[in-house]
Design an enzyme around this catalytic site. Structure first.
Site, PDB file in Angstrom:
ATOM      1  N   LYS A   1      11.913  -6.074  -1.432  1.00  0.00           N
ATOM      2  CA  LYS A   1      10.676  -6.020  -0.649  1.00  0.00           C
ATOM      3  C   LYS A   1       9.469  -5.644  -1.524  1.00  0.00           C
ATOM      4  O   LYS A   1       8.456  -6.337  -1.551  1.00  0.00           O
ATOM      5  CB  LYS A   1      10.851  -5.010   0.490  1.00  0.00           C
ATOM      6  CG  LYS A   1       9.594  -4.743   1.291  1.00  0.00           C
ATOM      7  CD  LYS A   1       9.097  -6.014   1.965  1.00  0.00           C
ATOM      8  CE  LYS A   1       7.658  -5.929   2.321  1.00  0.00           C
ATOM      9  NZ  LYS A   1       7.370  -5.764   3.699  1.00  0.00           N
TER      10      LYS A   1
ATOM     11  N   LYS B   1      -1.069  -1.023  -1.031  1.00  0.00           N
ATOM     12  CA  LYS B   1      -0.191   0.165  -0.985  1.00  0.00           C
ATOM     13  C   LYS B   1       1.110  -0.090  -1.754  1.00  0.00           C
ATOM     14  O   LYS B   1       1.572   0.760  -2.512  1.00  0.00           O
ATOM     15  CB  LYS B   1       0.078   0.455   0.497  1.00  0.00           C
ATOM     16  CG  LYS B   1       1.192   1.409   0.800  1.00  0.00           C
ATOM     17  CD  LYS B   1       1.174   1.783   2.274  1.00  0.00           C
ATOM     18  CE  LYS B   1       1.997   0.877   3.169  1.00  0.00           C
ATOM     19  NZ  LYS B   1       3.419   1.048   3.181  1.00  0.00           N
TER      20      LYS B   1
ATOM     21  N   GLU C   1       0.883 -10.423   8.892  1.00  0.00           N
ATOM     22  CA  GLU C   1       0.002 -10.224  10.036  1.00  0.00           C
ATOM     23  C   GLU C   1      -0.629 -11.566  10.384  1.00  0.00           C
ATOM     24  O   GLU C   1      -0.959 -12.343   9.500  1.00  0.00           O
ATOM     25  CB  GLU C   1      -1.088  -9.200   9.713  1.00  0.00           C
ATOM     26  CG  GLU C   1      -0.515  -7.821   9.621  1.00  0.00           C
ATOM     27  CD  GLU C   1      -1.575  -6.725   9.572  1.00  0.00           C
ATOM     28  OE1 GLU C   1      -2.681  -6.932  10.097  1.00  0.00           O
ATOM     29  OE2 GLU C   1      -1.276  -5.669   9.002  1.00  0.00           O
TER      30      GLU C   1
ATOM     31  N   LYS D   1      -7.979 -10.409   6.560  1.00  0.00           N
ATOM     32  CA  LYS D   1      -7.664 -11.835   6.474  1.00  0.00           C
ATOM     33  C   LYS D   1      -7.829 -12.417   7.871  1.00  0.00           C
ATOM     34  O   LYS D   1      -7.955 -11.653   8.839  1.00  0.00           O
ATOM     35  CB  LYS D   1      -6.254 -12.046   5.936  1.00  0.00           C
ATOM     36  CG  LYS D   1      -5.153 -11.580   6.869  1.00  0.00           C
ATOM     37  CD  LYS D   1      -3.808 -12.015   6.330  1.00  0.00           C
ATOM     38  CE  LYS D   1      -2.760 -11.952   7.413  1.00  0.00           C
ATOM     39  NZ  LYS D   1      -1.477 -12.441   6.970  1.00  0.00           N
TER      40      LYS D   1
ATOM     41  N   LEU E   1       7.244  -9.942   7.462  1.00  0.00           N
ATOM     42  CA  LEU E   1       6.274 -10.499   8.413  1.00  0.00           C
ATOM     43  C   LEU E   1       4.877 -10.469   7.833  1.00  0.00           C
ATOM     44  O   LEU E   1       4.501  -9.501   7.181  1.00  0.00           O
ATOM     45  CB  LEU E   1       6.256  -9.652   9.681  1.00  0.00           C
ATOM     46  CG  LEU E   1       7.587  -9.275  10.292  1.00  0.00           C
ATOM     47  CD1 LEU E   1       7.367  -8.322  11.451  1.00  0.00           C
ATOM     48  CD2 LEU E   1       8.291 -10.532  10.744  1.00  0.00           C
TER      49      LEU E   1
ATOM     50  N   PHE F   1      -0.603 -18.745  -2.476  1.00  0.00           N
ATOM     51  CA  PHE F   1      -1.103 -17.486  -3.050  1.00  0.00           C
ATOM     52  C   PHE F   1      -1.835 -17.678  -4.364  1.00  0.00           C
ATOM     53  O   PHE F   1      -1.826 -16.818  -5.233  1.00  0.00           O
ATOM     54  CB  PHE F   1       0.015 -16.424  -3.126  1.00  0.00           C
ATOM     55  CG  PHE F   1       0.253 -15.807  -1.788  1.00  0.00           C
ATOM     56  CD1 PHE F   1       0.843 -16.554  -0.777  1.00  0.00           C
ATOM     57  CD2 PHE F   1      -0.166 -14.524  -1.494  1.00  0.00           C
ATOM     58  CE1 PHE F   1       1.010 -16.038   0.489  1.00  0.00           C
ATOM     59  CE2 PHE F   1      -0.008 -13.993  -0.230  1.00  0.00           C
ATOM     60  CZ  PHE F   1       0.589 -14.760   0.759  1.00  0.00           C
TER      61      PHE F   1
ATOM     62  N   CYS G   1      -0.405  -3.706   3.307  1.00  0.00           N
ATOM     63  CA  CYS G   1       0.825  -3.886   2.524  1.00  0.00           C
ATOM     64  C   CYS G   1       0.581  -4.024   1.027  1.00  0.00           C
ATOM     65  O   CYS G   1       0.997  -3.170   0.253  1.00  0.00           O
ATOM     66  CB  CYS G   1       1.579  -5.103   3.039  1.00  0.00           C
ATOM     67  SG  CYS G   1       1.902  -5.003   4.800  1.00  0.00           S
TER      68      CYS G   1
HETATM   69  C1  UGA Z   1       2.189  -9.452   3.337  1.00  0.00           C
HETATM   70  C2  UGA Z   1       3.328 -10.408   2.932  1.00  0.00           C
HETATM   71  O1  UGA Z   1       2.823 -11.745   2.833  1.00  0.00           O
HETATM   72  C3  UGA Z   1       4.472 -10.371   3.944  1.00  0.00           C
HETATM   73  O2  UGA Z   1       5.546 -11.183   3.490  1.00  0.00           O
HETATM   74  C4  UGA Z   1       4.948  -8.918   4.075  1.00  0.00           C
HETATM   75  O3  UGA Z   1       5.990  -8.788   5.033  1.00  0.00           O
HETATM   76  C5  UGA Z   1       3.783  -8.039   4.513  1.00  0.00           C
HETATM   77  O4  UGA Z   1       2.740  -8.134   3.515  1.00  0.00           O
HETATM   78  C6  UGA Z   1       4.274  -6.626   4.652  1.00  0.00           C
HETATM   79  O5  UGA Z   1       4.700  -6.044   3.657  1.00  0.00           O
HETATM   80  O6  UGA Z   1       4.351  -6.114   5.781  1.00  0.00           O
HETATM   81  P1  UGA Z   1       0.106  -9.567   5.015  1.00  0.00           P
HETATM   82  O7  UGA Z   1      -0.358  -8.299   4.360  1.00  0.00           O
HETATM   83  O8  UGA Z   1       0.115  -9.654   6.489  1.00  0.00           O
HETATM   84  O9  UGA Z   1       1.616  -9.916   4.548  1.00  0.00           O
HETATM   85  O10 UGA Z   1      -0.848 -10.709   4.515  1.00  0.00           O
HETATM   86  P2  UGA Z   1      -0.841 -11.955   3.521  1.00  0.00           P
HETATM   87  O11 UGA Z   1      -0.987 -13.194   4.301  1.00  0.00           O
HETATM   88  O12 UGA Z   1       0.268 -11.894   2.567  1.00  0.00           O
HETATM   89  O13 UGA Z   1      -2.230 -11.693   2.747  1.00  0.00           O
HETATM   90  C7  UGA Z   1      -2.465 -10.494   2.039  1.00  0.00           C
HETATM   91  C8  UGA Z   1      -3.829 -10.507   1.409  1.00  0.00           C
HETATM   92  O14 UGA Z   1      -3.883 -11.428   0.320  1.00  0.00           O
HETATM   93  C9  UGA Z   1      -4.971 -10.915   2.341  1.00  0.00           C
HETATM   94  O15 UGA Z   1      -6.052 -10.032   2.123  1.00  0.00           O
HETATM   95  C10 UGA Z   1      -5.319 -12.322   1.912  1.00  0.00           C
HETATM   96  O16 UGA Z   1      -6.670 -12.622   2.148  1.00  0.00           O
HETATM   97  C11 UGA Z   1      -5.040 -12.238   0.418  1.00  0.00           C
HETATM   98  N1  UGA Z   1      -4.730 -13.543  -0.203  1.00  0.00           N
HETATM   99  C12 UGA Z   1      -3.600 -14.224   0.145  1.00  0.00           C
HETATM  100  C13 UGA Z   1      -5.571 -14.052  -1.193  1.00  0.00           C
HETATM  101  O17 UGA Z   1      -6.611 -13.439  -1.543  1.00  0.00           O
HETATM  102  N2  UGA Z   1      -5.265 -15.228  -1.802  1.00  0.00           N
HETATM  103  C14 UGA Z   1      -4.150 -15.922  -1.475  1.00  0.00           C
HETATM  104  O18 UGA Z   1      -3.913 -16.990  -2.073  1.00  0.00           O
HETATM  105  C15 UGA Z   1      -3.299 -15.415  -0.469  1.00  0.00           C
END
Ligand code: UGA
Length: 433
Positions: A204, A263, A155, A320, A153, A249, A260
């Site tokens: 994972k 960590k 957030e 985010k 998932l 990404f 996530c």
């Molecule tokens: C992430 C994973 O995407 C989920 O699949 C996973 O289940 C989750 O961790 C978890 O382990 O519980 P999340 O942390 O909610 O989800 O957020 P993401 O949308 O993946 O973004 C993570 C970070 O990367 C954010 O700070 C976002 O701003 C940054 N990001 C994302 C970038 O800087 N560039 C990108 O192109 C994409």
């Protein structure tokens, strides 16, 4: 199928409500009674779009309930999803004490065959430990199985992610457990990948670390772009059009935060160390990410020279958009450093201000504003730290009028540089001249 979900944090709450939506009878449980009272009234303690509605609907439907009596919930259920936290310890390893505690509770209450499914993100081999602990502490030889079904998932879109998963990883070591888990996800039978438990646990950590690696990779390319005439947005587009790379990404900016990626990257590095495998690639991923706020602050200093006494608007505090979560958010380091330098900060975030106030209570140096325009009043510079959609439609001409100096430092490349400059702004972004 009667299911208990232990832990009503972010993962547990969505899992409980989502499994109830699939038609199962679900008891969510947590030792925090205040939280259980709130959730039982259909209110989620975290901001997550669509979650309150899903909770209310299934609570009213009668197939979802919550209790702080963890033991009773375990005794009643045939399947137990373990969704408790695995926070990072001081060495970067996952702290597994809550998981061990749950395994002991399950052992104490093992009144018939149960499948114990770990859903929290855990190091490979955790299931073996859960199995050992339950085996050691149960009375008699009541049978049980362990399984791994990691959650993916995000957030901000956790509810649709749960209700329409792109894949379901089911790590099992018995046919009985496999059949039960496949039945739970009957609707998505074609999306289930059955693996060994070790593989499921690794999938994972490996997935999250790979996505983090992709982000650090494009941020490293952004650093190269800043020393050339290349624009990182064009480079990312050109790379992403190759389906083997993909476009997602590859957004350069202030790096990844949240509960996530930071960590999990560190945890997998430690798992490698413990298993004698050099995961230096992941150490570099973390290093590139950690450097982001500092590089951003260099741009602020380049624009303003002296920060002491400067009035600075900061737009976006959450790690985010679409969440109120500020865990490992770059905003924390940025605000701390600017405050230390003596700047006067005007913060705005659509959802995360409440959480930020706990870290930086309102003071002479830090104030919280009701909208971006109030934050921008008389500001010497405006910083964009989180790319909330509402910032895209800001009236930039009005902002310019309100600000003392028309300077924008954009950590998320939200605006078109030419358009912003045409309005008279000095504009700094990431990986773009
Ligand atoms: C992430 C994973 O995407 C989920 O699949 C996973 O289940 C989750 O961790 C978890 O382990 O519980 P999340 O942390 O909610 O989800 O957020 P993401 O949308 O993946 O973004 C993570 C970070 O990367 C954010 O700070 C976002 O701003 C940054 N990001 C994302 C970038 O800087 N560039 C990108 O192109 C994409």
């Amino acid at each position: 199928m009667k299911i208990a979900v232990i832990g009503t944090g972010y993962v547990g709450l969505v899992t409980a409500a989502g499994l109830a939506e699939f038609g199962h009878t679900v008891i969510g449980t947590d030792k925090d009674t205040a939280k259980i009272d709130l959730i039982s009234r259909g209110s989620s303690p975290i901001y997550e779009p669509e979650l309150d509605d899903l909770l209310k609907k299934n609570l009213a439907g009668g197939n979802l309930s919550f209790t702080s009596d963890v033991d009773a919930a375990i005794r009643e259920a045939g399947v137990i999803f373990v969704c408790v936290g695995t926070p990072q310890d001081e060495n970067g390893r996952a702290d597994m004490s809550q998981i061990e505690g749950v395994a002991r509770s399950i052992a104490r209450n093992l009144n018939g065959y149960k499948v114990v499914v770990e859903k929290s993100t855990v190091p490979v081999k955790t299931s073996e430990w859960i199995k050992r602990v339950i085996g050691l502490y149960r009375r008699g030889d009541t049978p049980f199985d362990v399984a791994s079904n990691p959650e993916f998932l995000r957030e901000g879109s956790a509810v649709p992610d749960f209700l329409e998963p792109d894949r379901l990883i089911v790590g099992v070591e018995s046919d009985r457990a496999r059949d039960i888990l496949v039945r739970i996800y009957e609707k998505f039978r074609d999306r289930v990948l059955v693996t060994s438990i070790d593989a499921a646990e690794l999938i994972k950590h490996a997935s999250n670390s790979f996505l983090a690696l992709k982000i650090s990779y494009i941020n490293m390319i952004a650093d190269l772009c800043e020393r050339t005439d290349a624009d990182v947005e064009q480079v990312a587009l050109g790379m992403g059009l190759d389906p083997r790379i993909g476009r997602q990404f590859l957004k350069a900016g202030l790096g990844y935060g949240g509960s996530c990626f930071p960590k999990d990257v560190r945890a997998l590095t430690k798992i490698g160390e413990d298993l004698g495998v050099d995961c230096g690639l992941l150490r570099e991923t973390d290093k590139v990410n950690q450097a982001r706020p500092g590089l951003f602050l260099d741009k602020v200093k380049k624009a303003l020279w002296i920060l002491k006494g400067k009035r600075i608007a900061v737009l976006g505090l959450a790690f985010k958009p679409e969440t109120d979560d500020i865990r490992e958010a770059s905003s924390i380091r940025i605000v701390r450093e600017l405050e230390r330098e003596g700047a006067r900060l005007r913060l705005y975030d659509p959802k995360a201000a409440g959480n930020m106030k706990e870290v930086f209570p309102p003071s002479a140096a830090v104030s919280y504003c009701k909208d971006p325009y109030e934050a921008a009043e008389e500001a010497n510079a405006l910083l964009v730290v989180t790319e909330w959609e509402e910032f895209r439609s800001l009236d930039l001409a009005r902002l310019r009028e309100l600000m003392a100096n028309p300077i924008i430092v954009d950590g998320r490349n939200m605006f078109d540089p030419a358009a912003v400059r045409r309005l008279g702004f000095e504009y700094y972004s990431v990986g773009r001249k």
